[in-house]
Design an enzyme around this catalytic site. Structure first.
Site: not given
Length: 111
Positions: A61-63, A65, A90
């Site tokens: 996961i990141c902010r 995708g 996120m």
């Protein structure tokens, strides 16, 4: 843009048994992250790959995708099989009402 499609999963598909790997930068992690996630910034991955398990499902996961999709592709190219990108990152995690916390346990936010 990112080459071949990488396997994905939705926020709701993440179970308690899933290893949640957060690849955002330190300031993003500090502002807020998913409880139980493990932090490994994307740029540190090549030197720290041994920290990512190969025997359990891994959700990256990141902010939003984008970075996590790149990490999933990199891991797949290096022998990982049970790894998927979290759609929407996120931002989607928070929008789905999932908890966002800080290291001291107070409510966090996605930046």
């Amino acid at each position: 843009m990112f080459g071949p499609q990488v396997p994905t999963m939705t926020v709701t598909e993440i179970s308690d048994d899933t290893y949640l790997l957060d690849v955002r930068e330190d300031d993003e992690w500090t502002a807020g992250h998913a409880p139980g996630a493990r932090h490994l910034p994307m740029m540190e991955l090549p030197a720290r790959m041994a920290e990512v398990p190969t025997d359990v499902d891994v959700a990256v996961i990141c902010r939003s995708g984008g970075r996590s999709a790149q990490v999933v592709g990199y891991l797949l190219n290096n022998g990982w099989e049970q790894v998927r990108n979290v759609e929407g990152g996120m931002r989607q995690w928070a929008a789905a009402g999932r908890p966002v916390t800080t290291d001291d346990g107070t409510p966090g936010r996605v930046v």
